[in-house]
Design a protein around this motif. Structure first.
Motif, PDB file in Angstrom:
ATOM      1  N   ALA A   1       0.827  -1.207   0.000  1.00 24.56           N
ATOM      2  CA  ALA A   1       0.000   0.000   0.000  1.00 24.56           C
ATOM      3  C   ALA A   1       0.860   1.256   0.000  1.00 24.56           C
ATOM      4  CB  ALA A   1      -0.921  -0.003   1.215  1.00 24.56           C
ATOM      5  N   LEU A   2       1.973   1.239   0.726  1.00 23.77           N
ATOM      6  CA  LEU A   2       2.871   2.397   0.776  1.00 23.77           C
ATOM      7  C   LEU A   2       3.548   2.601  -0.577  1.00 23.77           C
ATOM      8  CD1 LEU A   2       4.340   4.632   2.281  1.00 23.77           C
ATOM      9  CD2 LEU A   2       5.978   2.913   3.118  1.00 23.77           C
ATOM     10  N   THR A   3       4.081   1.539  -1.156  1.00 26.79           N
ATOM     11  CA  THR A   3       4.731   1.645  -2.461  1.00 26.79           C
ATOM     12  C   THR A   3       3.733   2.074  -3.530  1.00 26.79           C
ATOM     13  OG1 THR A   3       6.210  -0.139  -1.782  1.00 26.79           O
ATOM     14  CG2 THR A   3       6.192   0.424  -4.107  1.00 26.79           C
ATOM     15  N   ASN A   4       2.530   1.572  -3.431  1.00 30.33           N
ATOM     16  CA  ASN A   4       1.478   1.912  -4.389  1.00 30.33           C
ATOM     17  C   ASN A   4       1.203   3.411  -4.403  1.00 30.33           C
ATOM     18  OD1 ASN A   4      -0.497   1.562  -6.275  1.00 30.33           O
ATOM     19  ND2 ASN A   4      -1.966   0.582  -4.908  1.00 30.33           N
ATOM     20  N   ARG A   5       1.102   3.999  -3.220  1.00 27.03           N
ATOM     21  CA  ARG A   5       0.831   5.437  -3.134  1.00 27.03           C
ATOM     22  C   ARG A   5       2.024   6.254  -3.597  1.00 27.03           C
ATOM     23  NH1 ARG A   5      -3.910   6.536  -0.527  1.00 27.03           N
ATOM     24  NH2 ARG A   5      -4.876   4.777   0.582  1.00 27.03           N
ATOM     25  N   ALA A   6       3.232   5.746  -3.344  1.00 26.47           N
ATOM     26  CA  ALA A   6       4.437   6.458  -3.775  1.00 26.47           C
ATOM     27  C   ALA A   6       4.513   6.528  -5.300  1.00 26.47           C
ATOM     28  CB  ALA A   6       5.679   5.771  -3.211  1.00 26.47           C
ATOM     29  N   PHE A   7       4.135   5.451  -5.977  1.00 22.94           N
ATOM     30  CA  PHE A   7       4.197   5.420  -7.436  1.00 22.94           C
ATOM     31  C   PHE A   7       3.174   6.361  -8.075  1.00 22.94           C
ATOM     32  CE2 PHE A   7       7.202   2.104  -7.274  1.00 22.94           C
ATOM     33  CZ  PHE A   7       7.651   1.833  -8.564  1.00 22.94           C
ATOM     34  N   GLN A   8       2.201   6.836  -7.313  1.00 26.13           N
ATOM     35  CA  GLN A   8       1.222   7.787  -7.837  1.00 26.13           C
ATOM     36  C   GLN A   8       1.750   9.218  -7.811  1.00 26.13           C
ATOM     37  OE1 GLN A   8      -2.753   7.252  -6.148  1.00 26.13           O
ATOM     38  NE2 GLN A   8      -2.296   5.109  -5.737  1.00 26.13           N
ATOM     39  N   ARG A   9       2.957   9.421  -7.236  1.00 20.61           N
ATOM     40  CA  ARG A   9       3.546  10.759  -7.146  1.00 20.61           C
ATOM     41  C   ARG A   9       4.548  11.005  -8.275  1.00 20.61           C
ATOM     42  NH1 ARG A   9       2.877  12.653  -1.792  1.00 20.61           N
ATOM     43  NH2 ARG A   9       0.857  11.843  -1.119  1.00 20.61           N
ATOM     44  N   GLY A  10       4.462  10.262  -9.348  1.00 18.27           N
ATOM     45  CA  GLY A  10       5.415  10.382 -10.442  1.00 18.27           C
ATOM     46  C   GLY A  10       4.802  10.979 -11.698  1.00 18.27           C
ATOM     47  N   LEU A  11       5.496  10.802 -12.802  1.00 18.29           N
ATOM     48  CA  LEU A  11       5.068  11.365 -14.088  1.00 18.29           C
ATOM     49  C   LEU A  11       3.759  10.758 -14.588  1.00 18.29           C
ATOM     50  CD1 LEU A  11       8.542  11.426 -15.921  1.00 18.29           C
ATOM     51  CD2 LEU A  11       7.401  13.299 -14.720  1.00 18.29           C
ATOM     52  N   PHE A  12       3.458   9.543 -14.141  1.00 14.69           N
ATOM     53  CA  PHE A  12       2.239   8.875 -14.594  1.00 14.69           C
ATOM     54  C   PHE A  12       1.033   9.204 -13.716  1.00 14.69           C
ATOM     55  CE2 PHE A  12       5.518   5.648 -16.076  1.00 14.69           C
ATOM     56  CZ  PHE A  12       5.497   6.093 -17.392  1.00 14.69           C
ATOM     57  N   GLY A  13       1.243   9.946 -12.632  1.00 12.05           N
ATOM     58  CA  GLY A  13       0.144  10.298 -11.748  1.00 12.05           C
ATOM     59  C   GLY A  13      -0.490   9.066 -11.128  1.00 12.05           C
ATOM     60  N   GLU A  14      -1.815   9.061 -11.059  1.00  6.75           N
ATOM     61  CA  GLU A  14      -2.529   7.939 -10.454  1.00  6.75           C
ATOM     62  C   GLU A  14      -2.332   6.634 -11.222  1.00  6.75           C
ATOM     63  OE1 GLU A  14      -6.608   8.839  -9.869  1.00  6.75           O
ATOM     64  OE2 GLU A  14      -6.225  10.458  -8.416  1.00  6.75           O
ATOM     65  N   TYR A  15      -1.989   6.760 -12.497  1.00 10.05           N
ATOM     66  CA  TYR A  15      -1.765   5.545 -13.287  1.00 10.05           C
ATOM     67  C   TYR A  15      -0.504   4.813 -12.843  1.00 10.05           C
ATOM     68  CZ  TYR A  15      -5.381   7.256 -16.437  1.00 10.05           C
ATOM     69  OH  TYR A  15      -6.587   7.678 -16.957  1.00 10.05           O
ATOM     70  N   GLY A  16       0.330   5.485 -12.041  1.00 11.00           N
ATOM     71  CA  GLY A  16       1.526   4.834 -11.526  1.00 11.00           C
ATOM     72  C   GLY A  16       1.209   3.622 -10.669  1.00 11.00           C
ATOM     73  N   SER A  17       0.027   3.633 -10.059  1.00 10.31           N
ATOM     74  CA  SER A  17      -0.364   2.489  -9.239  1.00 10.31           C
ATOM     75  C   SER A  17      -0.517   1.228 -10.081  1.00 10.31           C
ATOM     76  CB  SER A  17      -1.670   2.778  -8.496  1.00 10.31           C
ATOM     77  OG  SER A  17      -2.736   2.982  -9.410  1.00 10.31           O
ATOM     78  N   LEU A  18      -0.788   1.413 -11.387  1.00 15.06           N
ATOM     79  CA  LEU A  18      -0.907   0.250 -12.270  1.00 15.06           C
ATOM     80  C   LEU A  18       0.440  -0.455 -12.417  1.00 15.06           C
ATOM     81  CD1 LEU A  18      -3.172   1.717 -15.112  1.00 15.06           C
ATOM     82  CD2 LEU A  18      -3.844   0.210 -13.231  1.00 15.06           C
ATOM     83  N   ILE A  19       1.530   0.337 -12.377  1.00 15.49           N
ATOM     84  CA  ILE A  19       2.869  -0.256 -12.440  1.00 15.49           C
ATOM     85  C   ILE A  19       3.074  -1.182 -11.251  1.00 15.49           C
ATOM     86  CG2 ILE A  19       5.342   0.206 -12.406  1.00 15.49           C
ATOM     87  CD1 ILE A  19       4.136   1.147 -14.958  1.00 15.49           C
ATOM     88  N   VAL A  20       2.677  -0.711 -10.069  1.00 17.06           N
ATOM     89  CA  VAL A  20       2.817  -1.519  -8.862  1.00 17.06           C
ATOM     90  C   VAL A  20       1.927  -2.748  -8.930  1.00 17.06           C
ATOM     91  CG1 VAL A  20       2.523  -1.572  -6.351  1.00 17.06           C
ATOM     92  CG2 VAL A  20       3.442   0.467  -7.465  1.00 17.06           C
ATOM     93  N   THR A  21       0.703  -2.545  -9.390  1.00 14.97           N
ATOM     94  CA  THR A  21      -0.244  -3.660  -9.459  1.00 14.97           C
ATOM     95  C   THR A  21       0.257  -4.772 -10.369  1.00 14.97           C
ATOM     96  OG1 THR A  21      -2.117  -2.174  -9.063  1.00 14.97           O
ATOM     97  CG2 THR A  21      -2.606  -4.322 -10.034  1.00 14.97           C
TER      98      THR A  21
END
Length: 571
Positions: free
Chosen positions: A439-459
């Protein structure tokens, strides 16, 4: 489940979380690093040549290539430890934990070189024609300690669930639920079927699948991580500085983070480092035993690359993403897990330094005036209106905006609390608190260039990482079952493994992680003992490898012989 979790915490307190364990793990790695003359540095280039097939022998016995063996072993190590494990380490120990993960990986490169070499040296061909190896074989055939070999094999079977199956699918199911709202049972069911289809084919099919998945998942994850790092580039240098500056002092409180002592950061960093790269655990040697090679040292060389790729590269990227984004000190709305929640008497805030110190002592089992709450909480329309003073602690932070629900409906009524825990476990508690693991890594990946779509990378990253880990660990378990009971025990084991894989998808995350922590140490200690006893044989084996030029391929040996003959004729 709460009682079982408390038992696991007690066992972990005596094993992996005990002050002595990190020193034993690092001590063995440091000893071999000095004893063998820093092989993780001197042999790194040679290891790259071996894995590329430069020294392959066409007639060498084995079931897989060097690259396939490396991929299988990496698929067993590159998993939730790289995504959820780093998030858990920083959540518990702050930036300093990442430093000790690096140290564990650097020394672990040598430890893995030793354990793989010795295990490959004493591998054997089984009744079904496949190669089988691992620490249990050198323990029996070289140390003449059948009892230790049996203990290790049993621990490996247990750990195949605690490390390979249970936490992997649990994190996949959580990620799929958070991102797509997909039922955990559905995720577990579909993946359990796919897992069964892969592992039924044995090492050949496992090697083909993992050698395809590992490169794809690594590239995908690295791209996503770099997108966050570049978006928060101004925070990279401060993040690096915090890792080093806190390494020997511990991490101070920041935001919702209540702080971590040196001992806590050191222990959590080493512990999570072991979970991530498994150096010393004795798991990777089982995969490397299947590699086609005449010389055990050559396969040991390949294994040097594992902790480097797993921890020095991938875990570092995850750590920088979490630290540079700043989410590790922020509170986020989430569903509170009972194993992570404690209700304490009195009102505390993380804005008061004295309160922070008291709460940290309470959560770390140190000196503290904080006591668990006993009493009744009066709740109306989801909010507590009780006159009694209490504070909800979740995920090692002071919870805010707490609400109580039954499914989608806000709860109204009385809640009994005993020993800091809700008596009615059917009540859902929501609120703002720190988050950890995936959950922590998931939220961190949303703070990048992809925005909320960054969570898809984690998923998708956790899906590929964790699923491939489960595949690899099924092989470790079935080799151990083969050692204990013969090839006929493999199919029943695989069936139980798949069923447990489904079950873990719907279980409590914290309980799964705690079970994993205990299983890892139970498997690691016999292996560390065994390779330490054989330190002289390891050194002589490495020296012989270089002296006899066993690392040369058939073609290179032929060419060298021709050159020597020509030189002799010229004389």
């Amino acid at each position: 489940m709460e009682s079982f979790n408390n038992l696991l915490l007690t066992m972990d307190g005596m094993l992996g979380s005990a002050p002595w364990f990190p020193w034993v793990l690092l001590g063995v790695g440091l000893f071999f690093t000095l004893y063998l003359g820093f092989p993780q540095i001197r042999y790194f280039g040679h290891a790259l040549k071996v894995v590329r097939g430069k020294y392959d022998h066409s007639s060498a016995p084995g079931d897989t290539s060097h690259f396939q063996a490396l991929s299988t072993a990496l698929s067993g190590t590159v998993g939730t430890g790289n995504i959820g494990g780093v998030g858990l380490a920083i959540f518990l120990g702050g930036p300093a934990a990442l430093f000790w993960m690096w140290v564990t990986a650097f020394l672990g490169m040598t430890t893995k070189f030793v354990e793989v070499t010795l295990s490959h040296k004493y591998r054997e061909r089984t009744e079904d024609g496949t190669m089988a190896g691992g620490p249990m074989y050198y323990m029996e055939k070289r140390l003449n300690m059948k009892w230790l070999a049996v203990l290790f094999a049993i621990a490996t079977v247990i750990s195949s669930f605690g490390t390979g199956s249970l936490p992997q699918v649990n994190n996949i199911a959580q990620a799929m639920h958070d991102t797509f709202g997909l039922s955990k049972a559905v995720t577990g069911g579909v993946l359990a079927v796919l897992l069964g289809m892969v592992i039924i084919g044995g090492i050949s099919r496992i090697a083909k699948v993992t050698s395809t998945i590992v490169p794809v998942m690594a590239v995908l994850y690295i791209i996503g991580a770099l997108a966050v790092i570049f978006a928060n580039l101004e925070n990279i240098v401060p993040s690096f500085l915090s890792v080093f500056s806190d390494a020997f002092t511990g991490s101070a409180a920041a935001g919702g983070f209540l702080g971590a002592s040196f001992a806590y950061a050191f222990n959590r960093g080493v512990n999570r480092g072991l979970f991530s790269n498994e150096a010393g655990q004795g798991s990777a040697p089982i995969a490397h035993a299947a590699a086609r090679a005449n010389e055990p040292v050559s396969e040991g060389m390949v294994s040097i690359l594992e902790p480097f790729i797993d921890t020095i590269i991938i875990c570092t990227l995850t750590g920088l993403v979490i630290l540079s984004s700043g989410v590790w000190t922020e509170k986020h709305e989430n569903l509170f897990q009972s194993a992570d929640m404690k209700i304490v008497a009195g009102q505390y805030t993380d804005g008061n330094d004295e309160h922070v110190q008291e709460l940290f002592g309470f959560l770390s089992n140190g000196d503290s005036k904080v006591e668990p709450f006993d009493g009744t909480i009066f709740v109306y329309n989801g909010s507590a209106i009780s006159d009694e003073e209490f504070t909800v602690i979740h995920a090692r932070s002071v919870a805010e905006n707490v609400r109580y629900q039954v499914g989608e409906d806000l709860f109204t009524g009385n809640l009994e609390v005993r020993g800091g825990q809700l008596v009615n476990q059917n009540i859902e508690v929501w609120g703002d608190s720190l988050v950890h693991s995936v959950a922590l890594t998931n939220r961190a990946f949303q703070r990048g260039l992809f925005g909320e779509y960054g969570s898809l990378i984690v998923t998708f990253g956790i899906l590929l990482f964790a699923f491939s880990t489960a595949i690899a660990w099924s092989y470790y378990g079935d080799r151990s079952m083969t050692y204990l009971f013969g090839p006929r025990a493999v199919m029943p084991y695989r069936l139980v493994y798949v069923i447990a894989f489904f079950w873990a998808a719907i279980e409590d995350t914290t309980v799964i992680w705690n079970l994993s922590a205990v299983a890892i140490v139970v498997m690691t200690l016999p292996n560390l003992f065994g390779i330490s006893v054989l330190h002289r044989e390891m050194k002589s084996t490495v020296n012989k490898y270089w002296e006899t030029e066993a690392y040369l391929s058939d073609a290179q040996k032929s060419e060298k012989a021709k050159m020597a003959a020509a030189a002799h004729k010229a004389e």
